[in-house]
Design an enzyme around this catalytic site. Structure first.
Site, PDB file in Angstrom:
ATOM      1  N   GLU A 175       0.823  -1.197   0.000  1.00 19.19           N
ATOM      2  CA  GLU A 175       0.000   0.000   0.000  1.00 19.19           C
ATOM      3  C   GLU A 175       0.859   1.250   0.000  1.00 19.19           C
ATOM      4  O   GLU A 175       1.986   1.238   0.480  1.00 19.19           O
ATOM      5  CB  GLU A 175      -0.897   0.022   1.245  1.00 19.19           C
ATOM      6  CG  GLU A 175      -2.004  -0.985   1.171  1.00 19.19           C
ATOM      7  CD  GLU A 175      -2.872  -0.994   2.408  1.00 19.19           C
ATOM      8  OE1 GLU A 175      -3.890  -1.696   2.392  1.00 19.19           O
ATOM      9  OE2 GLU A 175      -2.544  -0.294   3.388  1.00 19.19           O
TER      10      GLU A 175
ATOM     11  N   CYS B   8       3.453   8.300   1.699  1.00 18.52           N
ATOM     12  CA  CYS B   8       4.052   7.272   2.553  1.00 18.52           C
ATOM     13  C   CYS B   8       4.333   6.045   1.685  1.00 18.52           C
ATOM     14  O   CYS B   8       3.416   5.448   1.121  1.00 18.52           O
ATOM     15  CB  CYS B   8       3.069   6.951   3.671  1.00 18.52           C
ATOM     16  SG  CYS B   8       3.684   5.725   4.809  1.00 18.52           S
TER      17      CYS B   8
ATOM     18  N   CYS C 225       7.511  -7.459   6.581  1.00 19.15           N
ATOM     19  CA  CYS C 225       8.721  -7.056   7.308  1.00 19.15           C
ATOM     20  C   CYS C 225       9.179  -8.243   8.139  1.00 19.15           C
ATOM     21  O   CYS C 225       8.353  -8.983   8.681  1.00 19.15           O
ATOM     22  CB  CYS C 225       8.429  -5.854   8.210  1.00 19.15           C
ATOM     23  SG  CYS C 225       9.889  -5.222   9.050  1.00 19.15           S
TER      24      CYS C 225
ATOM     25  N   CYS D  17       8.180  -6.260  15.297  1.00 17.83           N
ATOM     26  CA  CYS D  17       7.979  -5.373  16.451  1.00 17.83           C
ATOM     27  C   CYS D  17       6.605  -5.714  17.030  1.00 17.83           C
ATOM     28  O   CYS D  17       5.648  -5.917  16.271  1.00 17.83           O
ATOM     29  CB  CYS D  17       8.057  -3.905  16.040  1.00 17.83           C
ATOM     30  SG  CYS D  17       9.660  -3.486  15.338  1.00 17.83           S
TER      31      CYS D  17
ATOM     32  N   CYS E 258       3.412  -3.749  15.960  1.00 15.16           N
ATOM     33  CA  CYS E 258       3.234  -3.412  14.537  1.00 15.16           C
ATOM     34  C   CYS E 258       2.544  -4.533  13.783  1.00 15.16           C
ATOM     35  O   CYS E 258       2.912  -5.703  13.907  1.00 15.16           O
ATOM     36  CB  CYS E 258       4.593  -3.112  13.902  1.00 15.16           C
ATOM     37  SG  CYS E 258       4.503  -2.842  12.114  1.00 15.16           S
TER      38      CYS E 258
ATOM     39  N   CYS F  82      -7.428   9.022  18.244  1.00 19.01           N
ATOM     40  CA  CYS F  82      -6.894   7.777  18.762  1.00 19.01           C
ATOM     41  C   CYS F  82      -7.661   7.323  19.995  1.00 19.01           C
ATOM     42  O   CYS F  82      -8.034   6.180  20.123  1.00 19.01           O
ATOM     43  CB  CYS F  82      -5.421   7.971  19.105  1.00 19.01           C
ATOM     44  SG  CYS F  82      -4.682   6.526  19.800  1.00 19.01           S
TER      45      CYS F  82
HETATM   46  N1  SAH Z   1      10.327  -0.295   9.574  1.00 15.72           N
HETATM   47  C1  SAH Z   1      10.527   1.096   9.727  1.00 15.72           C
HETATM   48  C2  SAH Z   1       9.589   1.947   8.912  1.00 15.72           C
HETATM   49  C3  SAH Z   1       8.164   1.499   8.763  1.00 15.72           C
HETATM   50  S1  SAH Z   1       7.195   1.569  10.222  1.00 15.72           S
HETATM   51  C4  SAH Z   1      10.453   1.467  11.199  1.00 15.72           C
HETATM   52  O1  SAH Z   1      10.092   0.631  12.016  1.00 15.72           O
HETATM   53  O2  SAH Z   1      10.819   2.594  11.515  1.00 15.72           O
HETATM   54  C5  SAH Z   1       6.887   3.306  10.390  1.00 15.72           C
HETATM   55  C6  SAH Z   1       6.607   3.755  11.837  1.00 15.72           C
HETATM   56  O3  SAH Z   1       5.328   3.283  12.270  1.00 15.72           O
HETATM   57  C7  SAH Z   1       7.611   3.249  12.859  1.00 15.72           C
HETATM   58  O4  SAH Z   1       7.983   4.272  13.746  1.00 15.72           O
HETATM   59  C8  SAH Z   1       6.804   2.210  13.580  1.00 15.72           C
HETATM   60  O5  SAH Z   1       7.339   1.963  14.850  1.00 15.72           O
HETATM   61  C9  SAH Z   1       5.438   2.816  13.607  1.00 15.72           C
HETATM   62  N2  SAH Z   1       4.344   1.882  13.896  1.00 15.72           N
HETATM   63  C10 SAH Z   1       4.263   0.588  13.567  1.00 15.72           C
HETATM   64  N3  SAH Z   1       3.086   0.055  14.010  1.00 15.72           N
HETATM   65  C11 SAH Z   1       2.427   1.057  14.615  1.00 15.72           C
HETATM   66  C12 SAH Z   1       1.161   1.144  15.281  1.00 15.72           C
HETATM   67  N4  SAH Z   1       0.346   0.095  15.362  1.00 15.72           N
HETATM   68  N5  SAH Z   1       0.808   2.332  15.783  1.00 15.72           N
HETATM   69  C13 SAH Z   1       1.607   3.412  15.663  1.00 15.72           C
HETATM   70  N6  SAH Z   1       2.796   3.393  15.063  1.00 15.72           N
HETATM   71  C14 SAH Z   1       3.212   2.223  14.557  1.00 15.72           C
HETATM   72 FE1  SF4 Z   2       8.984  -3.802  10.585  1.00 11.59          FE
HETATM   73 FE2  SF4 Z   2       9.043  -3.077  13.155  1.00 11.59          FE
HETATM   74 FE3  SF4 Z   2       8.959  -1.182  11.225  1.00 11.59          FE
HETATM   75 FE4  SF4 Z   2       6.832  -2.796  11.711  1.00 11.59          FE
HETATM   76  S1  SF4 Z   2       7.712  -1.265  13.097  1.00 11.59           S
HETATM   77  S2  SF4 Z   2       7.633  -2.232   9.707  1.00 11.59           S
HETATM   78  S3  SF4 Z   2       7.824  -4.747  12.255  1.00 11.59           S
HETATM   79  S4  SF4 Z   2      10.618  -2.651  11.639  1.00 11.59           S
END
Ligand code: SAH
Ligand code: SF4
Length: 400
Positions: free
Chosen positions: A121, A134, A141, A145, A148, A374
Site C-alpha cells: 500500500e 508514505c 517485514c 515489532c 506493529c 486515537c
Molecule cells: N520499519 C521502519 C519503517 C516502517 S514503520 C520502522 O520501524 O521505523 C513506520 C513507523 O510506524 C515506525 O515508527 C513504527 O514503529 C510505527 N508503527 C508501527 N506500528 C504502529 C502502530 N500500530 N501504531 C503506531 N505506530 C506504529
Molecule cells: Fe517492521 Fe518493526 Fe517497522 Fe513494523 S515497526 S515495519 S515490524 S521494523
C-alpha cells in the site's frame, strides 16, 4: 480531523493478474538506461542525450507510453516499445477519503514465477501546502515489532527500485501531479514530501531504497529534495551511516522505549543493536545538525512506555543529539495486546518533552486531532488500515 470515508475497495480477481512480460524502464539509473540504449544499438555518442530525453519524458512528464515522446525519433520509439515498457506497479484499488487522503493498493509480481502476486500500500496525505506520500520498502517485514501489524505479515520480499519509484509515479499519475508542458510549468505540486514509513524496514533493503530515492530526489526529474525525504528505521545500526552517506535524506528512528529491557520487547532488533549503539550511530549520522534534526519516533502505549519518568528519561537520553521527538498515538489492530495511551497522559508526556526545549511534538491542529481520534473515536479509527493510520501520523511529523 475528518476521518476517512472509505469507498469500498474494488478487487480484481487474483487470477486475472498477468505479470509484465517486458522489463519496465522505471527505476533504472542513468547508467542503466545508457546500457539499455546500447543494447538497442544506439551509438555511444548519442546515448547521453537520449538518456536525458528519456529521463525528462519519464520523470518530468510522467510518460506512460513511448508514443508521446515527440523529441525521440519514430524508429527509436518503436524499438523501445518492442523491448521495454513504462509500466508502474498495477493499481488494484484506490480509496479516497473526504479529507483528500488517498490510499492505493498496488500489486507486484511474486518473487518466483508463478507465485501469487504481492500487494503493498501507498498513501497520500494532503495537508495545506504540504502533501506527504508514505512509501513502502518491502512486502511485509522480518522484524516483528510487537506493536506493529506489518510484522505479522507472512510474505516478505524486498522491493526493487522500480517498485519504490513506481509508488511515487502511481501517486503522481492518479493525482495528475506531473509537470505540464513547458508553457504551463508553474503547476503547483501536490506531493511535496516522501516518508519511507510504509511496509518494511528500509535499511534491510538499503541498495534498492538508495537507488530509488536518488531517482526521486534527482533535480532533473521527480525533484523532491532530500530534505523532504525521510527514511524511518527501527535501528539497523550498521546501515545508518551508509544511509546518510549514500542517500543523504532525513532520518527518523523508531525508538519507542528508553530502557533496553523494554525496547527488546517492543523492537526485538534492540537485542542486536541496543539503545546506546543506536544513539551513537545517530550522533554520527552524516549531515545531522540543528537545521537537519533526527526525528525520534515514540509510540504511546498505555501503561507500557508512557509514564512521566519515561518522558524525563527520554529527554535525558537524547541530550546532545540534534533531535525532534514525534509522539505517535498507538494505532490498534485486531489481535494486538496494546492500547493507545490516554489523551491526558499523552499531554502530560508531551509537556515534559516540550519543556525540555523540543518543538511541540504533537502538532496542532491536525496532530492533536489525530491524537483525539486515537482515544475518542476508536471505532472510526479502526476502520483505517494500519498503513493509513501510520501515514496520517507520518504526515504530522514532516515539517519541511
Ligand atoms: N520499519 C521502519 C519503517 C516502517 S514503520 C520502522 O520501524 O521505523 C513506520 C513507523 O510506524 C515506525 O515508527 C513504527 O514503529 C510505527 N508503527 C508501527 N506500528 C504502529 C502502530 N500500530 N501504531 C503506531 N505506530 C506504529
Ligand atoms: Fe517492521 Fe518493526 Fe517497522 Fe513494523 S515497526 S515495519 S515490524 S521494523
Amino acid at each position: 480531523m475528518t476521518l476517512l470515508d472509505t469507498a469500498p475497495i474494488e478487487k480484481t480477481a487474483l487470477e486475472r493478474y498477468v505479470a509484465p512480460n517486458k522489463p519496465s524502464l522505471i527505476g533504472l539509473s542513468r547508467a542503466q538506461l545508457a546500457d539499455a540504449l546500447a543494447a538497442l544499438g544506439v551509438p555511444e555518442r548519442e546515448r547521453k542525450m537520449r538518456v536525458q530525453q528519456l529521463w525528462h519524458w519519464i520523470y518530468v512528464r510522467g510518460a506512460t507510453s513511448f508514443d508521446v515522446m515527440s523529441s525521440v525519433s519514430k524508429e527509436l520509439r518503436a524499438q523501445f516499445d518492442a523491448h521495454y515498457t513504462l509500466a508502474r506497479p498495477e493499481v488494484v484499488a484506490e480509496q479516497v477519503s473526504v479529507d483528500g487522503t488517498r490510499k492505493w493498493l498496488l500489486r507486484l509480481p511474486g518473487e518466483v514465477e508463478g507465485e501469487r502476486p504481492h500487494e503493498v500500500e501507498c498513501v497520500f496525505i494532503p495537508d495545506g501546502e504540504r502533501g506527504t506520500l508514505c512509501v513502502s520498502s518491502q512486502v511485509g517485514c522480518t522484524l516483528n515489532c510487537s506493536f506493529c501489524h506489518t510484522g505479522t505479515q507472512r510474505l516478505v520480499r524486498n522491493l526493487i527500485p522500480g517498485e519504490i519509484v513506481g509508488q511515487v509515479m502511481v501517486a503522481r499519475d492518479r493525482l495528475e501531479d506531473w509537470a505540464e508542458p513547458a508553457e504551463k510549468v508553474a503547476h503547483k505540486r501536490q506531493i511535496t514530501n516522501i516518508v519511507m514509513m510504509g511496509m518494511g524496514e528500509p535499511l534491510y533493503n538499503l541498495d534498492n531504497v538508495r537507488d530509488a530515492l536518488l531517482i526521486v530526489a534527482d533535480g532533473d526529474g521527480i525533484g523532491i529534495s532530500k530534505r523532504r525525504i525521510t527514511l524511518s528505521t527501527s535501528g539497523v545500526v550498521p546501515m545508518i551511516e551508509r544511509a546518510g552517506k549514500e542517500i543523504g535524506c532525513m532520518l527518523a528512528v523508531s525508538l519507542h522505549a528508553v530502557r533496553d529491557d523494554l525496547r527488546n520487547e517492543l523492537v526485538p532488533l534492540n537485542r542486536k543493536y541496543p539503545i546506546a549503539q543506536l544513539l551513537d550511530a545517530c550522533r554520527n549520522y552524516p549531515g545531522a545538525s540543528n537545521a537537519r534534526r533526527i526525528t525520534f519516533e515514540y509510540v504511546m502505549l498505555k501503561g507500557v512506555n508512557d509514564s512521566i519518568d519515561d518522558a524525563k528519561a527520554l529527554v535525558r537520553l537524547l541530550k546532545g543529539i540534534p533531535a525532534k521527538i514525534n509522539l505517535i498515538p498507538f494505532n490498534p489492530w485486531p489481535g494486538t495486546k496494546y492500547e493507545c495511551s490516554d489523551w491526558d497522559q499523552i499531554e502530560k508526556f508531551s509537556e515534559v518533552v516540550f519543556n525540555a526545549g523540543y518543538a511541540s511534538p504533537v502538532r496542532t491542529p491536525r496532530g492533536r486531532d489525530i491524537l483525539a481520534a486515537c482515544g475518542q473515536l476508536k471505532s472510526a479509527t479502526e476502520k483505517l488500515s494500519a498503513r493509513e493510520r501510520m501515514a496520517l501520523r507520518a504526515m504530522a511529523m514532516t515539517d519541511e
